[in-house]
Design a protein around this motif. Structure first.
Motif, PDB file in Angstrom:
ATOM      1  N   SER A 202       0.869  -1.152   0.036  1.00 40.22           N
ATOM      2  CA  SER A 202       0.071   0.119   0.085  1.00 40.22           C
ATOM      3  C   SER A 202       0.839   1.328   0.047  1.00 40.22           C
ATOM      4  O   SER A 202       0.639   2.145  -0.611  1.00 40.22           O
ATOM      5  N   GLY A 203       1.890   1.234   0.783  1.00 39.50           N
ATOM      6  CA  GLY A 203       2.766   2.326   1.123  1.00 39.50           C
ATOM      7  C   GLY A 203       3.390   2.525  -0.698  1.00 39.50           C
ATOM      8  O   GLY A 203       3.927   3.721  -0.791  1.00 39.50           O
ATOM      9  N   LEU A 204       3.956   1.681  -0.986  1.00 38.58           N
ATOM     10  CA  LEU A 204       4.699   1.524  -2.284  1.00 38.58           C
ATOM     11  C   LEU A 204       3.870   2.233  -3.369  1.00 38.58           C
ATOM     12  O   LEU A 204       4.214   3.118  -4.214  1.00 38.58           O
ATOM     13  N   LEU A 205       2.603   1.678  -3.486  1.00 37.71           N
ATOM     14  CA  LEU A 205       1.346   2.209  -4.337  1.00 37.71           C
ATOM     15  C   LEU A 205       1.364   3.910  -4.122  1.00 37.71           C
ATOM     16  O   LEU A 205       1.110   4.600  -5.085  1.00 37.71           O
ATOM     17  N   PHE A 206       1.013   4.065  -2.937  1.00 36.17           N
ATOM     18  CA  PHE A 206       0.637   5.531  -2.593  1.00 36.17           C
ATOM     19  C   PHE A 206       2.018   6.293  -2.838  1.00 36.17           C
ATOM     20  O   PHE A 206       1.780   7.323  -3.523  1.00 36.17           O
ATOM     21  N   GLY A 207       3.062   5.899  -2.700  1.00 34.05           N
ATOM     22  CA  GLY A 207       4.336   6.690  -3.035  1.00 34.05           C
ATOM     23  C   GLY A 207       4.268   6.827  -4.386  1.00 34.05           C
ATOM     24  O   GLY A 207       4.697   7.966  -5.191  1.00 34.05           O
ATOM     25  N   MET A 208       4.219   5.808  -5.080  1.00 33.81           N
ATOM     26  CA  MET A 208       4.078   5.856  -6.739  1.00 33.81           C
ATOM     27  C   MET A 208       3.264   7.074  -7.332  1.00 33.81           C
ATOM     28  O   MET A 208       3.483   7.500  -8.387  1.00 33.81           O
ATOM     29  N   ALA A 261       5.028   5.736   1.953  1.00 35.20           N
ATOM     30  CA  ALA A 261       4.892   6.659   0.796  1.00 35.20           C
ATOM     31  C   ALA A 261       5.497   8.179   0.815  1.00 35.20           C
ATOM     32  O   ALA A 261       5.944   8.417  -0.211  1.00 35.20           O
ATOM     33  N   LEU A 262       5.630   8.574   2.120  1.00 35.50           N
ATOM     34  CA  LEU A 262       6.408   9.832   2.100  1.00 35.50           C
ATOM     35  C   LEU A 262       7.596   9.356   2.144  1.00 35.50           C
ATOM     36  O   LEU A 262       8.462  10.356   1.276  1.00 35.50           O
ATOM     37  N   GLY A 263       8.328   8.384   2.250  1.00 40.53           N
ATOM     38  CA  GLY A 263      10.070   8.094   1.995  1.00 40.53           C
ATOM     39  C   GLY A 263      10.194   7.984   0.691  1.00 40.53           C
ATOM     40  O   GLY A 263      10.898   8.492   0.173  1.00 40.53           O
ATOM     41  N   ILE A 264       9.139   7.214  -0.249  1.00 36.91           N
ATOM     42  CA  ILE A 264       9.234   7.064  -1.615  1.00 36.91           C
ATOM     43  C   ILE A 264       9.226   8.278  -2.411  1.00 36.91           C
ATOM     44  O   ILE A 264       9.776   8.742  -3.397  1.00 36.91           O
TER      45      ILE A 264
END
Length: 783
Positions: A202-208, A261-264
């Motif tokens: 979820s975090g990776l997609l949000f960051g994307m 997400a914020l990190g990405i």
């Protein structure tokens, strides 16, 4: 806790247990996916075969920006700087470019030998997001126990809603919304199941999607997801679930996606923040923030989407958009034409009718209750100056810098689309007597609006001009016919006269037909985007420097009378260095504060400028006989501080061939009265991110460049770090001591480097955690 959540997702007590027969006619996911591909192909058939094109900002901004990005990246270059617009400006730091969004980088594979990006492929990448949106919504609806047919209704309603269709010209919004359902699905699994794998994904997609380049949608979606998580946390607290030992770990898991997400996002956020600090940022007043508010009358366009007219690519609608302005204290002005797509939010009559039915019958379901609450919130926010909510949010950080509150209606489109799936399933499961009148009420309201629109009463009440009422009545008739068809299928399915296969198939088809009629014509422009940017080879050859030491810029636009010899962002397509361009974000200091245009053009290094033959009224290019070189030496410097330099240059005559205005002291003395030549400059290399020069100075001097100042540019003199001064208000300069020097200017952003490291570390740790989770999972299976 998992058992508690499953209970919350069950139907109310008045409904019977889910019938096993309900699965009899469910379709396989791959069949649903095939339908989604077919629907998308039909909707965008003309664009797919090359007979129609997207328009407006897609042609004016998206195509040239993505062309430049794809061309540079295909050469293995990260395009930090764009030398072709506004005398040069940051490129990669511009968040709207969406350079690091993975699907944008695929475009670099489709750059032709002459450096041109395929328009068809760029459009295809946008179109494919409609398939992605349908698939993500379909699987999300299935996750919340909605049947396959109900999920298909949700998917088609969502993906072809006006929030998507009318923002194809702003594909960054489409990218955000296409992946949103899947992010929500994973976030729900994260919290309810303490699923750390889902948290990471979820975090990776949000960051994307953050990287796709639309800060407003990033903020709105972040708010939506945050409230979604908070809703479930508060519900658990109210039910005493905080006593469960797993509550804190589930809460931690729920926060992880936002951290990832914020990190990405840091690879884009930090350089974009650096740019924002140096850009023109007019103070956003409440009145400005309210621009793009939805009028209360527009609630009727939820049922008749073109009840206020519409805009299209050739600007020849049968009924021009006639809605009055949404500005506090001023309802007399007609809105600009672009308000049509900025305030349109139609998501289909089935979503309204079945969604209302679900809301009336299933409001005790925790997820349904959240959707209802957020729909109400989204509408109140989108009303902008016509509601109290915008005033509250305008006082908050980030929200205070935003316009077009109507974009929050994505929440209504999302909510009603999923509710429609719940509503469809509820039709067959309903045995409570009260459900019949709830069905009649939820379906009667749109039918009534359709009737009064079809007979012309509604357009008259909304202030439509008499000559447009017949056409508007036609739109009402379409809405009436479709709403009656939906009611017929829903009622027959409710009475078990139509089975799931027949009712589901008919409703999915009706949903698509409804949205196709409403929106398929919006993105059809017959004007080829590639042809809009075609220039005669002789013209391109004339406007592209042939030698490094004869670099120059071109002025192709005049304002009185208004005329443009090229497209505003032609430079990025044809590699012509222009002093004009088109970008919502501009540097604060980009034009020297001189009173005469010829003096500005001299500092800009303009060789060709556009003019109008006053007798014949014909535009033509004239060669400017006086222009300063791209790089040159002067022997005198006038030192001013940053607060006084603008006033000084505007009020004092300066010979810029001999002197430069600097905002900082030099490390050595200059021979001000020495009239001998200072020296010569030879440009050895010049690219978007790098300039190399041989400088031979007969005495101490200042190397001046007609290149826009930006702090990420660094100087290297004979291999040693140098200093770049802000000169002549908005340009670069380097102090040069007597002697022979090799001077290099390199774009090197500390903000980008820091952001890149944070993003890479976040990505590495996230992928590593996924690998460890899979290894642990395999070990547990063996045991």
């Amino acid at each position: 806790m998992k058992q508690t959540e499953n209970k919350n997702l069950q139907k109310p007590k008045s409904a019977p247990p889910k019938q096993t027969a309900s699965k009899e006619f469910d379709v396989k996911w791959w069949l649903a996916a095939s339908v989604f591909v077919i629907f998308t192909a039909i909707f965008f058939w003309q664009q797919l075969i090359g007979s129609a094109f997207f328009w407006e900002d897609f042609a004016e901004y998206v195509y040239p920006v993505q062309s430049f990005a794809a061309r540079e990246f295909s050469k293995g270059i990260l395009p930090f700087w764009n030398p072709y617009s506004f005398v040069g400006m940051p490129f990669l730091a511009d968040l709207q470019v969406g350079f690091f969004y993975p699907l944008n980088r695929i475009l670099s594979l489709f750059v032709s030998g002459d450096g041109q990006l395929s328009v068809g492929m760029l459009q295809f990448v946008v179109i494919i997001h409609f398939v992605i949106a349908q698939l993500t919504m379909y699987f999300t609806a299935k996750h919340f126990k909605i049947s396959s047919f109900g999920s298909m209704i949700s998917a088609v309603s969502y993906a072809f809603s006006f929030l998507f269709v009318c923002h194809v010209i702003h594909p960054m919004i489409v990218s955000h919304l296409a992946w949103l359902p899947l992010i929500l699905l994973l976030l729900h699994k994260t919290y309810t199941e303490k699923n750390f794998k889902s948290a990471i994904l979820s975090g990776l997609l949000f960051g994307m999607i953050m990287l796709s380049g639309h800060p407003q949608m990033t903020l709105f979606i972040g708010l939506f997801l945050g409230l979604f998580l908070l809703w479930f946390v508060v519900a658990d607290l109210l039910h005493g679930s905080y006593k469960d030992k797993r509550f804190l770990s589930r809460l931690l898991a729920g926060v992880i996606p936002f951290i990832i997400a914020l990190g990405i996002f840091q690879i884009q956020f930090l350089p974009s923040s650096e740019l924002a600090g140096l850009s023109k940022r007019s103070e956003i007043t409440y009145e400005t923030a309210a621009e793009g508010s939805i009028e209360t009358d527009q609630i009727f366009s939820m049922i008749v989407p073109k009840i206020f007219g519409y805009s299209n690519s050739d600007n020849t609608p049968s009924v021009p958009f006639y809605l009055k302005a949404s500005l506090p204290g001023d309802k007399t002005k007609e809105t600009p034409y672009y308000y049509y797509w900025e305030t349109s939010f139609y998501f289909g009559l089935a979503a309204i009718m079945l969604g209302l039915f679900a809301a009336l019958t299933m409001y005790k379901n925790r997820f349904v209750a959240f959707l209802i609450a957020f729909i109400i919130f989204a509408i109140l926010f989108a009303l902008g100056s016509n509601s109290f909510l915008l005033g509250i949010f305008h006082e908050l950080p980030f929200f205070s810098q935003l316009r077009i509150p109507a974009r929050m209606m994505f929440g209504a489109a999302f909510g009603f689309s999923i509710l429609a799936g719940f509503g469809f399933d509820r039709l067959r499961r309903s045995e409570a007597k009260s459900d019949l009148w709830k069905l009649l009420v939820s379906h009667a309201l749109p039918i009534f609006v359709g009737i009064i629109a079809a007979i012309g009463i509604l357009p008259s009440l909304l202030g439509a001009k008499e000559q447009f009422i017949p056409a508007l009545s036609g739109f009402g008739t379409i809405a009436l016919v479709i709403s009656l068809a939906i009611f017929a299928v829903s009622f027959l399915h409710f009475k078990n006269i139509l089975n799931r296969l027949a009712a589901g198939s008919l409703l999915v088809l009706i949903v698509f037909i409804d949205l196709y009629i409403a929106g398929s014509d919006f993105n059809i422009s017959k004007i080829s985007i590639a042809k809009q940017y075609e220039l005669q080879p002789a013209t391109v050859a004339a406007f592209k420097p042939k030698y490094l030491n004869d670099l120059f810029r071109v002025n192709m636009r005049i304002y009185n009378p208004s005329y443009m010899a090229m497209k505003r962002n032609q430079g990025m397509i044809s590699e012509i260095q222009l002093i004009e361009g088109y970008n919502p974000l501009l540097l604060e200091r980009v034009m020297p504060p001189l009173n005469a245009k010829k003096d500005v053009h001299a500092l800009y290094n303009v060789k060709y400028e556009i003019a109008i033959d006053e007798v014949r009224g014909i535009p033509y290019f004239v060669e400017d006989t006086f222009r300063l070189p791209r790089a040159y030496l002067v022997g005198d410097a006038i030192i001013e501080n940053k607060n006084s330099v603008e006033k000084f240059m505007r009020n004092n005559k300066v010979d810029y061939t001999r002197s430069v205005v600097l905002e900082g002291p030099l490390p050595f003395e200059l021979s001000k009265n020495d009239s001998t030549p200072v020296g010569k400059v030879e440009i050895l290399e010049y690219s978007s991110n790098y300039i190399k020069m041989q400088v031979d100075a007969e005495r101490n001097g200042v190397l001046c460049l007609s290149e826009i100042y930006y702090p990420a540019w660094k100087a290297v003199i004979n291999g040693q770090d140098g200093h770049i001064y802000r000169s002549n208000y908005c340009f670069r300069a380097v102090a040069i001591a007597k002697g022979s020097h090799v001077v290099e200017l390199k774009y090197s952003s500390a903000a980008f480097e820091k952001g890149a490291w944070l993003s890479v570390i976040t990505l590495f740790l996230s992928l590593g955690a996924l690998v460890l989770i899979e290894i642990k999972k395999k070990k547990s299976k063996k045991q």
